[in-house]
Scaffold this motif. Structure first.
Motif, PDB file in Angstrom:
ATOM      1  N   ASP A  33     -18.337 -36.802  32.877  1.00  0.00           N
ATOM      2  CA  ASP A  33     -17.789 -35.525  33.347  1.00  0.00           C
ATOM      3  C   ASP A  33     -16.691 -35.811  34.359  1.00  0.00           C
ATOM      4  O   ASP A  33     -16.870 -35.621  35.554  1.00  0.00           O
ATOM      5  CB  ASP A  33     -18.910 -34.688  33.962  1.00  0.00           C
ATOM      6  N   GLU A  34     -15.559 -36.293  33.860  1.00  0.00           N
ATOM      7  CA  GLU A  34     -14.460 -36.637  34.737  1.00  0.00           C
ATOM      8  C   GLU A  34     -13.325 -35.650  34.556  1.00  0.00           C
ATOM      9  O   GLU A  34     -13.236 -34.971  33.544  1.00  0.00           O
ATOM     10  CB  GLU A  34     -13.941 -38.041  34.398  1.00  0.00           C
ATOM     11  N   PHE A  40     -20.942 -40.079  27.551  1.00  0.00           N
ATOM     12  CA  PHE A  40     -20.466 -38.860  28.209  1.00  0.00           C
ATOM     13  C   PHE A  40     -20.013 -39.158  29.629  1.00  0.00           C
ATOM     14  O   PHE A  40     -20.699 -39.878  30.365  1.00  0.00           O
ATOM     15  CB  PHE A  40     -21.596 -37.827  28.265  1.00  0.00           C
ATOM     16  N   ARG A  90     -19.164 -39.226  37.001  1.00  0.00           N
ATOM     17  CA  ARG A  90     -20.051 -38.075  37.151  1.00  0.00           C
ATOM     18  C   ARG A  90     -20.848 -37.878  35.861  1.00  0.00           C
ATOM     19  O   ARG A  90     -20.311 -37.982  34.771  1.00  0.00           O
ATOM     20  CB  ARG A  90     -19.189 -36.850  37.439  1.00  0.00           C
ATOM     21  N   ASP A  91     -22.133 -37.573  36.013  1.00  0.00           N
ATOM     22  CA  ASP A  91     -22.989 -37.339  34.847  1.00  0.00           C
ATOM     23  C   ASP A  91     -22.909 -35.891  34.379  1.00  0.00           C
ATOM     24  O   ASP A  91     -22.782 -34.978  35.193  1.00  0.00           O
ATOM     25  CB  ASP A  91     -24.455 -37.600  35.215  1.00  0.00           C
ATOM     26  N   TYR A  92     -23.037 -35.700  33.078  1.00  0.00           N
ATOM     27  CA  TYR A  92     -23.390 -34.379  32.571  1.00  0.00           C
ATOM     28  C   TYR A  92     -24.893 -34.209  32.727  1.00  0.00           C
ATOM     29  O   TYR A  92     -25.659 -35.109  32.344  1.00  0.00           O
ATOM     30  CB  TYR A  92     -22.999 -34.234  31.098  1.00  0.00           C
TER      31      TYR A  92
END
Lengths: 591, 591
Positions: A219-220, A217, A175-177
């Motif tokens: 987002d986990e 980065f 998942r991206d920030y």
């Protein structure tokens, strides 16, 4: 303000007057004089304040732990009886002549030598936690490691080129920030999961050799050794094949370990195919410090009555292995139950075992609920193949090959640690010949085992004909069971890149939307190129012996991705959100 | 894949067989043979393909610009007549023996030697733009600069310590980039405008000397030389005063210029107070390459009839100066009108002038609409003070002191460039003794001239008694009219920090919310500390002579903060926004 660091003062300075600055590590009164252990980045020195300088003595009486002092004094030898061999400055002490309190300190929330401080407290008062010698050493080693790597890279003609942090969503799968854009409302930047595409573009830009130590980065949901932001040593080269990239990076790591830890890693690192690693260790990052292997015994069990074994033995997707645990017969029933539960977490349905009480006594020497189901010849062959001796324990893994590999691979490592079977060595290796794709059962499609820019070993035709059997030109460097880094030769050919997207089920439209610029760039003279990325945090964690990457980062986040020191993330004003043209979706109820 | 870089091949290799890889810079047929200029990172070499190797010749005929080739060939001397003195490889050429086309290339969207390509096109096809020699040199120098600085820092005991990118809003005053948190819904991280607070916390952590080359972010409306993300050389030390920080960083810059540019900067750099810089140059970053100064003449004009001059002369907040423009009498009326408009942009109401046609002819030698208002003695004294000679032009600045400084300071620089009065030198200096605060007329409160953690020169009592007159312990390094870097001694005392917040009108509540952790940390033994930050992008821009920081970044953004290469920012899926618990406020209409 000072002439020396505390930790640098030794007997070579006897009779000299020096100036030191630092923190009060400990103050004690003894025999009418005051002893202050003064601490700075380089170490400790003992300062003595005599009552015959009443003004300074009075001031010294008022100092407490963590006060910041400036001291002028004269170095003198300690009495033989009070020499401290653990300190560089242990043969001397400083007779305090002048004293200035640069800053007072309240009683710290915890003592620096308290080993039992809850991690939350350490993170909240990180500036105190970081004063501890252990943390100082870790931060210093981290700085040494990145400094060494930069010099090595630059000495080898690699250019340090910075890539953007505010960029487009990356294809790494996590998942991206996201970062809302104010000037392009309704649109978002993504923070990079890696500079993968940019480093490939730099090769297309003719930069030839690139490196960067760069923040990435994800987002986990955080596992023990993950952080939302982490640091990657990112490397890419043109006109090099996998052997050349592996050689240059392997040499870097070997030189690094020699320089920083004075450890001689093997030259060259052994190489192992993915298939062999899975066969022998059930893992693509085998910990070679542990002298236990998964031994296939499926061929012995195809016809036995015991369905638990014969089923997987006959199933093309099944696997049946034995894992010999040296001197494991001493394990209690309760401990064995614990391991049964352990493999259950990886999907194993059970954990058959045999205790070998006397290897020469035949069936009589074997203690196990399952021995009765197994023929003599099979038992003999199991013992022979696995090299079993009296006092050993045999664990069996049976079932779907993936589950057997994962569960028994993990059990092997766990047993290694529990039974102290991990040798005190550094065991690096390269794992090579990875499959290009792995089948995603749930979505019924192929996933890329590395990333979709990894080149296959074979031709486009071979890839198309048999994606499942295709190997990639990827390579992972593994150290003591951890993946230190990984990379691959990249696709530099437009047709091949399209084909890989096609096999991965990425439509032309999606490919163009996400990677159109990369596909476009491939058209204008893309050189053959290859690269690799190391995880700096994990590397330093291994090198320092820390048990978490949090311990090698100055200001890490918690497992819920919060900073206990600064209290980030935090609420922002309505005006800020309005400027960004976003709003909170649902009001968040106070916890 | 190669034995040498193209740019390394010279006559020392004559008669040797070598292998090269690179791009076709140019291909031409001449006299029945094919010439290919092959290019790589290190330069060009000419490869010749003879028709007596028909297969290779046929292949060579098909190559086009930007094809990627691997060539094996024999080095031979060129004929005297075709030696190219501009190339390192200009005395030799390579006779092509083997040729492999590693990749084809479509016709690039622009030619590499086309100097007139629109910047948007350069940014969109950055991977082609970066192949140009000029951009290669810039990227290489940038890498050299950061490499040099890292080595200098490490040799001086500075630790490279990484600080978070996902953090709390910083107090730098510009707009933050925000990052919505998924695990703490309704809350946001901010990307750092600088690691200011973290580096101070590292000093409180006993790290003693810290540096980092670090990405920073500001969501501002972009001016010509700003980017949403930029790179800072960030430095902080404990137990050093301003002189020591200035010395160690000045030496770094001097060594850097000697190493990278072979330029000898002055030793030491001159120092100038903020007050003197404003008086003489109307700027706190004076460009000392331009030999023109603002000369005060208010004392001469207090009693003249001419209100435009006497008004500011008598006003305590006013200023009246003359700026002598050497050989400026040749300026046309139209050009003078242009400069009048120029100063108007800075708020100046007009631009009085005198052309000095004959400095010895008294009033008769002066050509100007305002001479008639000025008494002889004043005119004589103006000419004397400003050192005016025949052929010069005098410009006058009159009005509010801030407006005069800003407008005439800018005019000075503009004239310097327009009239070629900028010397070909490197002119660094330190500007010191800044005011602590500047009065914000609009909000009727004090603003910090640097940031709120900057220490004042005087005591807490002096600061409280007279904030407007208080000087700070800040210092800026200026080079050729650009601020290279700036820093200060920081406040290490809780009471002083509270007082500064109070003067700035930051309430206890606000201070605690934003900087509570810093105020808390100050209590537990904060050492005296000081630091500095350089802007790497601007430094490299100056060193390479580039006209924009975009030209020294591999992948810069446009002035609307977009990436034309990757098309970032871009829309994201509804599912992603939902996970973050945010939504777009108003639908954005298609442009």
């Amino acid at each position: 303000m000072r002439s020396h660091y505390c930790g640098q003062v030794d007997e070579s300075l006897v009779d000299q007057e020096i100036e030191l600055c630092g923190w009060v590590n400990r103050r004690r009164d003894h025999g009418g004089v005051i002893f202050v252990d003064l601490r700075d980045r380089e170490g400790l020195v003992q300062v003595v304040f005599d009552p015959d300088k009443p003004e300074i003595f009075a001031l010294a009486e008022r100092v407490r732990n963590e006060y910041v002092l400036k001291v002028k004094g004269k170095v003198r030898l300690r009495d033989e009886a009070v020499i401290n061999a653990n300190l560089k400055s242990g043969k001397i002490e400083l007779l305090g002549l002048e004293l200035e309190v640069l800053n007072a300190a309240e009683t710290p929330p915890f003592q620096l030598d308290d080993q039992g401080v809850h991690e939350d407290n350490r993170l909240k008062y990180r500036y105190i936690d970081l004063r501890r010698d252990e943390m100082q050493q870790r931060m210093r080693m981290r700085s040494q490691v990145s400094g060494f790597i930069r010099r090595y890279m630059e000495d080898n003609g690699f250019l340090d080129i910075e890539t953007p942090m505010l960029t487009k969503a990356t294809p790494e799968g996590a998942r991206d920030y996201l970062v809302p854009s104010r000037t392009h409302q309704g649109e978002f930047f993504a923070l990079p999961q890696s500079p993968q595409i940019f480093k490939q573009l730099l090769m297309m830009s003719g930069m030839d050799r690139y490196y960067q130590i760069v923040r990435c980065f994800r987002d986990e949901d955080l596992r023990a050794d993950r952080q939302p932001e982490f640091t990657q040593i990112d490397i890419e080269t043109s006109f090099m094949n996998e052997d050349q990239v592996m050689e240059i990076t392997e040499t870097m790591i070997r030189d690094l370990f020699a320089y920083v830890l004075e450890v001689a890693l093997p030259n060259p690192f052994p190489r192992m195919t993915y298939a062999e690693a899975m066969d022998r260790f059930g893992s693509d990052k085998p910990d070679l410090r542990i002298d236990m292997e998964l031994v296939d015994i499926g061929d012995l069990m195809e016809d036995v009555e015991f369905k638990v074994f014969s089923g997987p033995a006959k199933d093309p997707k099944g696997r049946l292995i034995v894992l010999r645990v040296p001197q494991g017969a001493k394990l209690s029933r309760k401990e064995i139950d614990g391991y049964t539960e352990f493999v259950g977490r990886y999907g194993a349905k059970g954990l058959a075992w045999i205790k070998v009480n006397d290897v020469d006594a035949g069936r009589e020497g074997l203690q196990s609920p399952i021995v009765k189901f197994l023929p003599d010849e099979a038992l003999d062959e199991i013992i022979k193949r696995s090299g079993t001796q009296t006092g050993d324990l045999l664990f069996f893994g049976a079932g779907n090959a993936n589950v057997v590999n994962e569960s028994m691979g993990a059990l092997r490592v766990q047993l290694g640690h529990d039974l102290d079977l991990v040798s005190r060595e550094w065991k690096p290796l390269w794992v090579v010949d990875f499959p290009m794709f792995e089948w995603n059962e749930r979505d019924e499609r192929w996933n890329a085992l590395h990333h979709p820019f990894t080149a296959p070993s074979g031709s486009l035709e071979e890839l198309e004909a048999n994606p499942g059997e295709s190997l990639s030109r990827a390579y992972d460097m593994v150290l003591n069971g951890c993946e230190l880094g990984g990379g691959s030769v990249r696709i530099h050919d437009t047709a091949m890149q399209h084909k890989v997207f096609e096999i991965l089920g990425i439509s032309d439209e999606e490919a163009n939307e996400k990677f159109g610029f990369l596909l476009e760039a491939l058209k204008y003279g893309c050189p053959p190129h290859a690269g690799l990325a190391f995880g700096l945090d994990r590397m330093v964690m291994l090198m320092t012996g820390a048990s978490s990457i949090r311990d090698v980062m100055a200001f890490p986040k918690t497992q819920t991705a919060a900073c206990l020191l600064t209290d980030a993330p935090s609420e922002v004003s309505a005006a800020q959100l309005k400027e960004l043209n976003i709003r909170i979706r649902k009001p968040v109820t106070e916890a």
